[in-house]
Motif scaffolding. Structure first.
Motif, PDB file in Angstrom:
ATOM      1  N   ASP A  88      10.262 -12.949   4.911  1.00  0.00           N
ATOM      2  CA  ASP A  88       9.371 -13.154   4.079  1.00  0.00           C
ATOM      3  C   ASP A  88       8.412 -11.650   3.999  1.00  0.00           C
ATOM      4  O   ASP A  88       7.673 -11.664   2.876  1.00  0.00           O
ATOM      5  N   ASP A  89       9.015 -10.754   4.863  1.00  0.00           N
ATOM      6  CA  ASP A  89       8.001  -9.541   4.852  1.00  0.00           C
ATOM      7  C   ASP A  89       8.966  -8.516   5.255  1.00  0.00           C
ATOM      8  O   ASP A  89      10.044  -8.472   5.750  1.00  0.00           O
ATOM      9  N   LEU A  90       8.216  -7.269   5.125  1.00  0.00           N
ATOM     10  CA  LEU A  90       8.765  -5.910   5.591  1.00  0.00           C
ATOM     11  C   LEU A  90       7.767  -5.656   6.805  1.00  0.00           C
ATOM     12  O   LEU A  90       6.306  -5.424   6.458  1.00  0.00           O
ATOM     13  N   LEU A  91       8.268  -5.265   7.979  1.00  0.00           N
ATOM     14  CA  LEU A  91       7.443  -4.616   8.809  1.00  0.00           C
ATOM     15  C   LEU A  91       7.631  -2.993   9.174  1.00  0.00           C
ATOM     16  O   LEU A  91       8.803  -2.691   9.211  1.00  0.00           O
ATOM     17  N   ARG A 108       3.868  -9.643  -2.651  1.00  0.00           N
ATOM     18  CA  ARG A 108       2.500  -8.922  -3.024  1.00  0.00           C
ATOM     19  C   ARG A 108       3.206  -7.515  -3.310  1.00  0.00           C
ATOM     20  O   ARG A 108       2.055  -6.781  -3.713  1.00  0.00           O
ATOM     21  N   MET A 109       4.410  -7.457  -3.497  1.00  0.00           N
ATOM     22  CA  MET A 109       4.732  -5.650  -3.723  1.00  0.00           C
ATOM     23  C   MET A 109       4.655  -5.896  -5.514  1.00  0.00           C
ATOM     24  O   MET A 109       5.213  -6.634  -6.036  1.00  0.00           O
ATOM     25  N   VAL A 128      10.643   5.856   0.921  1.00  0.00           N
ATOM     26  CA  VAL A 128      10.255   4.622   0.353  1.00  0.00           C
ATOM     27  C   VAL A 128       8.549   4.413   0.130  1.00  0.00           C
ATOM     28  O   VAL A 128       8.436   4.373   1.383  1.00  0.00           O
ATOM     29  N   GLN A 129       8.487   4.364  -0.937  1.00  0.00           N
ATOM     30  CA  GLN A 129       6.664   3.975  -0.990  1.00  0.00           C
ATOM     31  C   GLN A 129       6.591   2.560  -1.659  1.00  0.00           C
ATOM     32  O   GLN A 129       7.362   2.207  -2.587  1.00  0.00           O
ATOM     33  N   LEU A 130       5.836   1.704  -0.897  1.00  0.00           N
ATOM     34  CA  LEU A 130       5.478   0.190  -1.341  1.00  0.00           C
ATOM     35  C   LEU A 130       4.048   0.218  -1.941  1.00  0.00           C
ATOM     36  O   LEU A 130       3.008   0.743  -1.207  1.00  0.00           O
ATOM     37  N   THR A 132       1.144  -2.124  -3.196  1.00  0.00           N
ATOM     38  CA  THR A 132       0.596  -3.672  -3.233  1.00  0.00           C
ATOM     39  C   THR A 132      -0.555  -3.559  -4.198  1.00  0.00           C
ATOM     40  O   THR A 132      -1.265  -2.605  -4.867  1.00  0.00           O
ATOM     41  N   ALA A 133      -1.073  -4.690  -4.381  1.00  0.00           N
ATOM     42  CA  ALA A 133      -2.187  -4.952  -5.163  1.00  0.00           C
ATOM     43  C   ALA A 133      -3.646  -4.486  -4.453  1.00  0.00           C
ATOM     44  O   ALA A 133      -4.538  -3.787  -5.136  1.00  0.00           O
ATOM     45  N   ALA A 134      -3.413  -4.316  -3.137  1.00  0.00           N
ATOM     46  CA  ALA A 134      -4.664  -3.994  -2.282  1.00  0.00           C
ATOM     47  C   ALA A 134      -4.184  -2.400  -2.005  1.00  0.00           C
ATOM     48  O   ALA A 134      -3.239  -2.086  -1.377  1.00  0.00           O
ATOM     49  N   ALA A 135      -5.050  -1.470  -2.315  1.00  0.00           N
ATOM     50  CA  ALA A 135      -4.825  -0.102  -2.195  1.00  0.00           C
ATOM     51  C   ALA A 135      -4.475   0.229  -0.605  1.00  0.00           C
ATOM     52  O   ALA A 135      -3.543   1.222  -0.474  1.00  0.00           O
ATOM     53  N   ALA A 136      -5.217  -0.396   0.184  1.00  0.00           N
ATOM     54  CA  ALA A 136      -5.073  -0.020   1.416  1.00  0.00           C
ATOM     55  C   ALA A 136      -3.881  -0.489   2.209  1.00  0.00           C
ATOM     56  O   ALA A 136      -3.448  -0.285   3.294  1.00  0.00           O
ATOM     57  N   THR A 137      -3.032  -1.372   1.472  1.00  0.00           N
ATOM     58  CA  THR A 137      -1.802  -1.900   2.473  1.00  0.00           C
ATOM     59  C   THR A 137      -0.692  -1.105   1.783  1.00  0.00           C
ATOM     60  O   THR A 137       0.540  -1.661   2.078  1.00  0.00           O
ATOM     61  N   ASP A 138      -0.911  -0.206   0.842  1.00  0.00           N
ATOM     62  CA  ASP A 138       0.419   0.641   0.573  1.00  0.00           C
ATOM     63  C   ASP A 138       1.049   1.085   1.719  1.00  0.00           C
ATOM     64  O   ASP A 138       0.340   1.551   2.698  1.00  0.00           O
ATOM     65  N   ALA A 139       2.263   1.259   1.821  1.00  0.00           N
ATOM     66  CA  ALA A 139       3.069   1.494   3.021  1.00  0.00           C
ATOM     67  C   ALA A 139       4.195   2.603   2.653  1.00  0.00           C
ATOM     68  O   ALA A 139       4.765   2.436   1.564  1.00  0.00           O
ATOM     69  N   THR A 140       4.677   3.285   3.602  1.00  0.00           N
ATOM     70  CA  THR A 140       5.628   4.395   3.190  1.00  0.00           C
ATOM     71  C   THR A 140       6.502   4.449   4.640  1.00  0.00           C
ATOM     72  O   THR A 140       6.149   4.278   5.625  1.00  0.00           O
TER      73      THR A 140
END
Length: 167
Positions: A88-91, A108-109, A128-130, A132-140
């Motif tokens: 269900d998610d990426l860690l 949420r992506m 790879v940059q992900l 999401t709706a919340a800017a603080a949870t963008d992941a790279t």
């Protein structure tokens, strides 16, 4: 780098399979360290040497000593980066002193990007940059093989659409 699956060991079947980054990322970062250290060593040694006397040219050693320390820190930081795909998610896990683990639910992506600058392309790397709706949870996830980055992008996009909360 995979830490391997835990099949047959009695461990829970939902344990993530962690993957590390390619060694090319470490080579790129160390190359940049050497280039910038050279520039700083020339500036730190040449300017004081010309203006204050030859003894002050020893200031060129300071960037070199700092670079030796940073060389080791870059290796530790590179080894700390890893990611795992779960149902269900990426860690994404990173950090040496301060460990940071980001969990990004597929639903949420909103956007998954694959980027590769000139230096990354030269060393066969992609990021790879992900988003999401919340800017603080963008992941790279930096330092991936381009084929793996595209595979990950396609899989994450497909899973995000299946969860229908994003994308």
């Amino acid at each position: 780098m995979e830490t391997g699956s835990l099949e047959g060991t009695g461990a829970a079947a939902d344990q993530p399979v962690w993957r590390g980054l390619r060694p090319g990322l470490l080579r790129v970062r160390r190359l940049l360290l050497v280039v910038w250290t050279g520039v700083l060593a020339v500036a730190a040694g040449l300017l004081p040497g010309l203006l204050a006397g030859p003894a002050w040219a020893l200031c060129a050693l300071l960037p070199a000593v700092s670079a030796a320390w940073c060389w080791r820190l870059l290796g530790r930081n590179w080894r700390s980066w890893r990611y795992a795909e779960r149902a269900d998610d990426l860690l994404i896990s990173r950090g040496v002193l301060w460990r940071e683990e980001t969990v990004v639910p597929y639903g949420r992506m909103q956007l998954v990007e694959v980027t590769s600058g000139p230096l990354e392309r030269r060393f066969g790397l992609a990021t790879v940059q992900l988003h999401t709706a919340a800017a603080a949870t963008d992941a790279t996830i930096p330092g991936l093989d381009p084929a793996e980055a595209e595979r990950l992008r396609d899989r994450l996009t497909e899973l995000g659409q299946a969860r229908s909360a994003g994308l």
